[in-house]
Design a protein around this motif. Structure first.
Motif, mmCIF file in Angstrom:
data_model
loop_
_atom_site.group_PDB
_atom_site.id
_atom_site.type_symbol
_atom_site.label_atom_id
_atom_site.label_comp_id
_atom_site.label_asym_id
_atom_site.label_seq_id
_atom_site.Cartn_x
_atom_site.Cartn_y
_atom_site.Cartn_z
ATOM 1 N N LYS A 1 -12.777 6.522 -1.027
ATOM 2 C CA LYS A 1 -12.632 6.157 0.380
ATOM 3 C C LYS A 1 -13.871 5.342 0.745
ATOM 4 O O LYS A 1 -14.971 5.888 0.851
ATOM 5 C CB LYS A 1 -12.493 7.389 1.259
ATOM 6 N N ILE B 1 -10.384 -2.101 2.046
ATOM 7 C CA ILE B 1 -9.292 -1.710 1.142
ATOM 8 C C ILE B 1 -9.581 -2.160 -0.279
ATOM 9 O O ILE B 1 -9.399 -1.402 -1.247
ATOM 10 C CB ILE B 1 -7.960 -2.295 1.638
ATOM 11 N N ALA C 1 -4.171 -0.332 7.284
ATOM 12 C CA ALA C 1 -3.460 0.596 6.403
ATOM 13 C C ALA C 1 -2.751 1.658 7.217
ATOM 14 O O ALA C 1 -3.265 2.119 8.239
ATOM 15 C CB ALA C 1 -4.418 1.250 5.412
ATOM 16 N N PRO D 1 -6.046 4.546 -4.411
ATOM 17 C CA PRO D 1 -7.471 4.267 -4.165
ATOM 18 C C PRO D 1 -8.374 5.108 -5.060
ATOM 19 O O PRO D 1 -8.095 6.275 -5.318
ATOM 20 C CB PRO D 1 -7.655 4.625 -2.691
ATOM 21 N N LEU E 1 0.823 -1.218 0.000
ATOM 22 C CA LEU E 1 0.000 0.000 0.000
ATOM 23 C C LEU E 1 0.855 1.267 0.000
ATOM 24 O O LEU E 1 0.372 2.338 -0.386
ATOM 25 C CB LEU E 1 -0.943 0.007 1.206
ATOM 26 N N SER F 1 -12.036 0.058 -1.928
ATOM 27 C CA SER F 1 -11.506 1.384 -2.255
ATOM 28 C C SER F 1 -10.720 1.353 -3.561
ATOM 29 O O SER F 1 -10.679 2.342 -4.290
ATOM 30 C CB SER F 1 -10.610 1.889 -1.117
ATOM 31 N N LEU F 2 -10.118 0.206 -3.857
ATOM 32 C CA LEU F 2 -9.329 0.065 -5.079
ATOM 33 C C LEU F 2 -10.188 -0.331 -6.272
ATOM 34 O O LEU F 2 -9.894 0.035 -7.406
ATOM 35 C CB LEU F 2 -8.233 -0.986 -4.866
ATOM 36 N N ASP G 1 -6.378 6.728 3.717
ATOM 37 C CA ASP G 1 -6.852 7.025 2.364
ATOM 38 C C ASP G 1 -7.812 5.980 1.811
ATOM 39 O O ASP G 1 -8.453 6.213 0.788
ATOM 40 C CB ASP G 1 -5.661 7.139 1.401
ATOM 41 N N TYR G 2 -7.892 4.823 2.450
ATOM 42 C CA TYR G 2 -8.588 3.698 1.831
ATOM 43 C C TYR G 2 -10.028 3.529 2.317
ATOM 44 O O TYR G 2 -10.939 3.367 1.512
ATOM 45 C CB TYR G 2 -7.788 2.407 2.056
#
Length: 505
Positions: free
Chosen positions: A246, A456, A303, A243, A236, A459-460, A307-308
């Motif tokens: 959020k 996570i 994380a 990302p 990460l 978020s991606l 940010d995620y």
């Protein structure tokens, strides 16, 4: 009662085996001690398998204690003091052993809701007025159970509660049959209550691997090593990970202490009424999924930056840890309508087949919007297929493993759950209300590990579905010592790599 009986039995065995003048009275403690021990043991275990397993271990312990006292009796002067010391040490050792070996955070049903004891799905909205008049004629009351924002895409808005007077509850099966005979319903099921508890557990061996984070309690978090969290942190932190949004991970529980020092900077509030936790269960789960990491405070989670995903709270359980099926389903609807991406439910109870329908409809309401629903497998060392909401269609169920990758002694088996994985669930150290921290056992602790990882992943790849996510978790996971009954142990770095590569398996 169990502990008192256990100690009395040991005292009695000491009196018998030492055979010293003045200690004869202790020998009379054996029979009442065994009685209290047996009575207490029966009350602690819901299944015969768990009862016989614990009783067999205790009987072996008693046998070993008797042999030790007999050996010490050979010493003329030190027999009594040495035996007293041995007695204290054995009691302490046994208590510590049980604190991490048995199912402490029990999750079982405890009867029907005190109001709205039945959930009924009407088959035609046009029948409502006739239904309401008929219900009134029986001396009962009814009201709409759920109010989803997008009622056109779900049958949940067709559900009503039926409130039955207490003096008629012994006729509940007959009442269900009468309701079904009207021809106005598609489904009738009991609105049952689940009850959770939190009991402290002994923390497991300290972490011996540097994770590159400065959270002071990370050495208590053995699970981070098993999950190879250092690899996730490195991944990460690389330039290849950006990302797209959020994500929001909703903890459906007893609430979350939104002002906790290790949660507040990663918390998103849906409503003020959900932002405290008088029980502690929800806050503990929230820290596992999303405690602020690398902030020099408390524990670490998934994380090193925020940010995620953020965590949020929806209260579905009361301060005492209980909640009805209606409460939980309303919580699912609220979280989905407020934009959650992942729902984390560390709750559940033994179910009948009929209980699965409303839960499954609620989960479908979530998954139709690409919201992923996670639920704990349950803590009764039984088949999770008999527990809900983990047995609802579309749920990712989570069993618990210990630091030896064994299925935790309390964890339900998930071999008949459609989508199931494993995560650490013994001696899990996390946040508690009022800036406190503690370790607990349970599949309740395992579920938020999966929820945090899914936060996570969402978020991606925001469009990720529950089935795609499960395939990734399964294919990138590793085997446990009982994979058939636990599912594969999640491996966060591998799962995130698969998401980045666009590989749904």
């Amino acid at each position: 009662m169990y502990t008192l009986g256990f100690v009395l039995t040991l005292l009695g065995l000491m009196g018998i085996m030492l055979d010293r003048k003045g200690l004869e009275a202790l020998s009379y403690a054996v029979l009442p001690g065994l009685g209290l021990w047996l009575f207490g043991l029966v009350g602690q275990h819901a299944t015969l398998g768990a009862f016989f397993g614990e009783s067999f271990k205790d009987l072996l312990f008693f046998g070993g204690a008797a042999m030790l006292f007999r050996g010490l009796s050979q010493s003329r002067h030190l027999a009594i003091p040495a035996s007293v010391v041995a007695l204290l040490l054995m009691a302490l050792f046994h208590q510590n052993l049980r604190s991490q070996a048995i199912d402490l955070p029990a999750e079982e049903t405890s009867g029907l809701a005190t109001e709205g004891e039945l959930l009924v799905e009407l088959n035609d909205e046009d029948n409502f007025e006739r239904w309401k008049r008929w219900i009134g004629a029986q001396g009962w009351t009814t009201e709409r159970a759920f109010a989803p924002e997008d009622g056109a895409r779900t049958d949940l808005d067709d559900y009503y509660t039926v409130n039955i007077p207490a003096n008629e509850l012994d006729q509940i099966e007959e009442i269900i049959a009468r309701i079904e005979a009207t021809g106005w319903t598609d489904w009738v099921e009991p609105n049952e209550i689940i009850q959770i508890e939190l009991t402290p557990a002994r923390t497991l061996p300290k972490l011996n691997k540097i994770l590159g984070v400065n959270d002071p309690s990370v050495e208590e978090q053995w699970a981070l090593e098993v999950l190879e969290m250092n690899k996730l942190y490195d991944l990460l932190g690389s330039d290849q990970v950006k990302p797209k949004k959020k994500a929001i991970v909703a903890i459906l529980d007893t609430g979350v202490d939104a002002g906790h020092e290790d949660l507040k900077d990663n918390f998103y509030s849906i409503a003020k009424k959900y932002n405290d936790d008088p029980q502690g269960h929800g806050t503990h789960c929230a820290g596992i999924a999303g405690a602020v990491t690398n902030n020099g405070v408390g524990v670490a989670s998934f994380a090193r930056t925020g940010d995620y995903f953020q965590i949020t709270s929806v209260k579905v359980l009361k301060a005492g840890g209980s909640g009805s099926q209606q409460d939980i389903i309303n919580g699912i609807i609220t979280a989905v309508d407020k934009g959650a991406d992942v729902l984390s439910m560390s709750l559940g109870g033994f179910s009948t087949q009929s209980r699965q329908r409303a839960y499954s409809e609620a989960v479908r309401y979530a998954t139709d919007r690409k919201v992923i629903v996670v639920a704990s497998a349950g803590n009764s060392n039984r088949d999770a297929a008999g527990f809900s909401p983990v047995n609802a269609s579309g749920v990712i169920g989570v069993s618990a493993i210990d630091n030896q990758l064994q299925r935790a002694s309390f964890s339900n088996k998930v071999n008949r759950i459609e989508m199931a994985v494993a995560a650490p669930g013994v001696g899990i150290y996390s946040t508690k209300p009022n800036n406190n921290y503690a370790a607990h056992n349970g599949t309740s602790m395992a579920a938020p590990f999966v929820s945090g990882l899914l936060g996570i992943m969402k978020s991606l790849r925001p469009e990720l579905t529950n089935k795609e996510a499960f395939k990734i978790l399964q294919q990138t996971g590793k085997n446990t010592r009982d994979t058939a009954n636990t599912g594969r142990l999640i491996q966060p770095a591998g799962a995130v790599k698969a998401v980045l590569e666009g590989n749904p398996y």
